[in-house]
Design an enzyme around this catalytic site. Structure first.
Site, short mmCIF file in Angstrom:
data_model
loop_
_atom_site.label_atom_id
_atom_site.label_comp_id
_atom_site.label_asym_id
_atom_site.label_seq_id
_atom_site.Cartn_x
_atom_site.Cartn_y
_atom_site.Cartn_z
N GLY A 1 1.44 -1.07 0.65
CA GLY A 1 -0.43 -0.11 0.22
C GLY A 1 0.49 1.37 0.05
O GLY A 1 1.84 1.60 -0.71
N GLY A 2 0.64 1.94 0.45
CA GLY A 2 0.91 3.72 0.81
C GLY A 2 2.35 3.66 1.45
O GLY A 2 3.08 3.83 0.70
N GLY A 6 22.51 11.73 -31.43
CA GLY A 6 21.76 12.57 -29.84
C GLY A 6 22.56 11.91 -28.60
O GLY A 6 22.58 12.72 -27.68
N ALA A 7 22.51 10.62 -28.78
CA ALA A 7 22.91 9.91 -27.66
C ALA A 7 24.73 10.09 -27.34
O ALA A 7 24.99 9.48 -26.14
CB ALA A 7 22.49 8.41 -28.13
#
Length: 529
Positions: free
Chosen positions: A184-185, A419-420
């Site tokens: 859960g949280g 771009g890499a």
């Protein structure tokens, strides 16, 4: 005789020795836990108790516990009849390798380690002390979530933990060690920390458990299949490390702490190295093939470069096409980011970009210099990658490097395309020094692809297209991809011989150790998500 005189006669004489003995008895009782059967059940699951874990984490005899006698104040649902001291969590501080560290450990034997109001208040206390004291915080997690009997008070306790996690982010190292369930949280606190360790079989993390998943989606799955250590270390990327047992896990937590500073105002701890700073690394010439299409394991390069061949790989099982590791060069901790040609040719994809970006940000937060080993053919092509957001995920790595103010050195081992290449800490985005080996290929793309684009008409019109293509590829390589093209234009600071790499890196980092970077005044940047 007055009333006061009567009271003096009736009141027993204080006995500090008797009171001290009673206190010792009480604390021994608290230390043993609720009952021997609960301890036996914990051990039967292959799990240690909270205090046994703390003994493994801290230097022997240095742990100081606080608030061991605290109890919850809740009533109803049977709680008023069960008010154990400590309320299911042990908090305190001690030393790890001689330096102060704060910690809290859930005690699963008490309310299943579930968090109530008093339990949360103790955790808040130790988190505040860690931030104020400027020392790392380690959480040993083994709890069943919020204490349902205390209702919203328990949920508010988690809110206080999350807020403190965020306030301490980038200020002190925060390490989460998952040694039992976390559902859960409660799972969001580990997710907010810098490093997550998990133990196989006994530790699980998930927001909704198998029963809820089955009820909502019809999918059948076990707790480990849904949120076990290997799932989070290899598939989700939530866990940085996974282990078979608690002892080896906690030993590596200690090792990690030895590489990190106590807080963001300190430099990481250096130690004397027996590995000569000027040691030759001639073996690198044989480890890395000159042919850019041949694979190799970049971890061999890292091992050859760093002190005594020792490095601590982060996220080893996830996004294996990039390697992130902590190591030492001449005794000083460094963070290493390296493309991995043996996995997907070292291409950058969504997961690799996220993994490297988080690591770069963590190193920058704690003043750990960055060394980037580049051998990248580009970003991963594909419809799934584009639709799943390779642009925004790749931008995370770009943002992390551009935002980093620690010393940054990049080294092109072989190829660096498109771009890499820019994203992998090139000079253009702020690397302090950029080096390359004499067989490097720095270009917009590989020669074959470039020739097909630039000379497509010539190739199409040729009577011998294959021979024409080969000649034009050779021409492109000779003119735009020769090893010294980038150096001639100042895009790399020097071309270094592989055998001299360790010496060059150490001397460069030594020069950059006093680096001071001015940053714009701002509340915070807007990180790509």
């Amino acid at each position: 005789m007055t009333i006061l005189d009567d009271l003096k006669v009736a009141a027993p004489e204080p006995d500090l020795r008797r009171a001290s003995a009673e206190l010792l008895r009480l604390k021994e009782e608290v230390g043993r836990g609720p009952d021997p059967e609960a301890t036996r059940r914990q051990h039967a699951k292959g799990k240690l108790t909270a205090r046994e874990r703390l003994e493994l984490l801290f230097d022997e005899g240095t742990f100081s516990e606080i608030e061991p006698l605290r109890r919850h104040r809740a009533s109803g649902f049977g709680l008023e009849a069960k008010k154990p001291h400590g309320d299911g969590v042990v908090i305190g501080w001690g030393t790890v390798h001689g330096r102060t560290v704060f910690a809290y450990a859930h005690d699963f034997r008490v309310f299943g380690g579930a968090l109530g109001e008093a339990h949360a208040a103790k955790i808040h206390k130790i988190m505040d002390l860690a931030e104020a004291g400027g020392a790392p915080l380690v959480s040993l997690n083994d709890g069943a979530g919020a204490r349902i009997q205390e209702g919203v008070s328990a949920l508010a306790g988690y809110g206080g933990i999350f807020r403190r996690n965020v306030a301490s982010s980038g200020v002190i190292p925060q390490i989460s060690v998952m040694l039992g369930p976390c559902a859960g949280g409660a799972a969001y606190s580990p997710a907010l920390t810098d490093f997550v360790f998990m133990v196989r079989e006994t530790a699980q993390m998930f927001i909704t458990g198998p029963d809820v998943v089955r009820a909502v989606t019809g999918e059948q799955i076990t707790q480990n299949g849904l949120g076990g250590a290997d799932v989070h270390a290899e598939t989700s990327g939530v866990a940085h490390f996974a282990y078979d047992d608690e002892a080896s896990c906690l030993e590596d937590v200690r090792y990690l702490l030895s590489l990190l500073p106590s807080n963001n105002r300190e430099m990481p701890p250096a130690e004397r190295s027996g590995d000569p700073a000027d040691r030759r690394t001639d073996a690198l010439a044989d480890l890395v093939p000159a042919d850019p299409s041949r694979a190799y394991d970049v971890r061999g390069v890292i091992e050859e470069l760093v002190d005594d061949g020792e490095y601590f790989e982060v996220h080893e099982g996830w996004a294996k096409n990039v390697v992130c590791a902590l190591a030492r060069l001449d005794g000083h901790p460094v963070g290493i980011v390296a493309n991995q040609p043996s996995v997907l040719a070292g291409v950058l994809d969504i997961h690799a970009s996220e993994k490297a970006a988080r690591f770069v940000s963590t190193c920058d937060s704690f003043n750990i210099p960055l060394v980037t080993l580049v051998d990248v053919p580009g970003f991963m092509p594909g419809v799934d990658q584009e639709h799943d957001g390779i642009i925004r995920h790749g931008a995370k790595l770009l943002y992390a490097y551009c935002n980093a103010t620690v010393p940054r050195i990049s080294l092109v081992l072989r190829k660096a395309y498109g771009g890499a290449y820019i994203v992998m800490d090139s000079r253009s985005i702020g690397a302090d020094l950029s080096y390359a080996w004499p067989t490097n290929e720095i270009a917009v793309m590989g020669a074959e692809g470039a020739a097909n684009v630039i000379f497509r008409r010539e190739i199409a019109a040729s009577d011998h297209p294959d021979a024409t293509r080969a000649a034009l590829v050779a021409q492109y390589k000779a003119e735009l991809m020769h090893p010294y093209y980038a150096a001639e234009r100042g895009l790399v600071d020097d071309v270094v011989e592989p055998g001299d790499t360790r010496r060059v890196l150490i001397r460069s980092l030594d020069m950059l150790r006093g680096k001071h970077a001015e940053v714009p005044s701002r509340k915070h940047g807007n990180v790509p998500t």
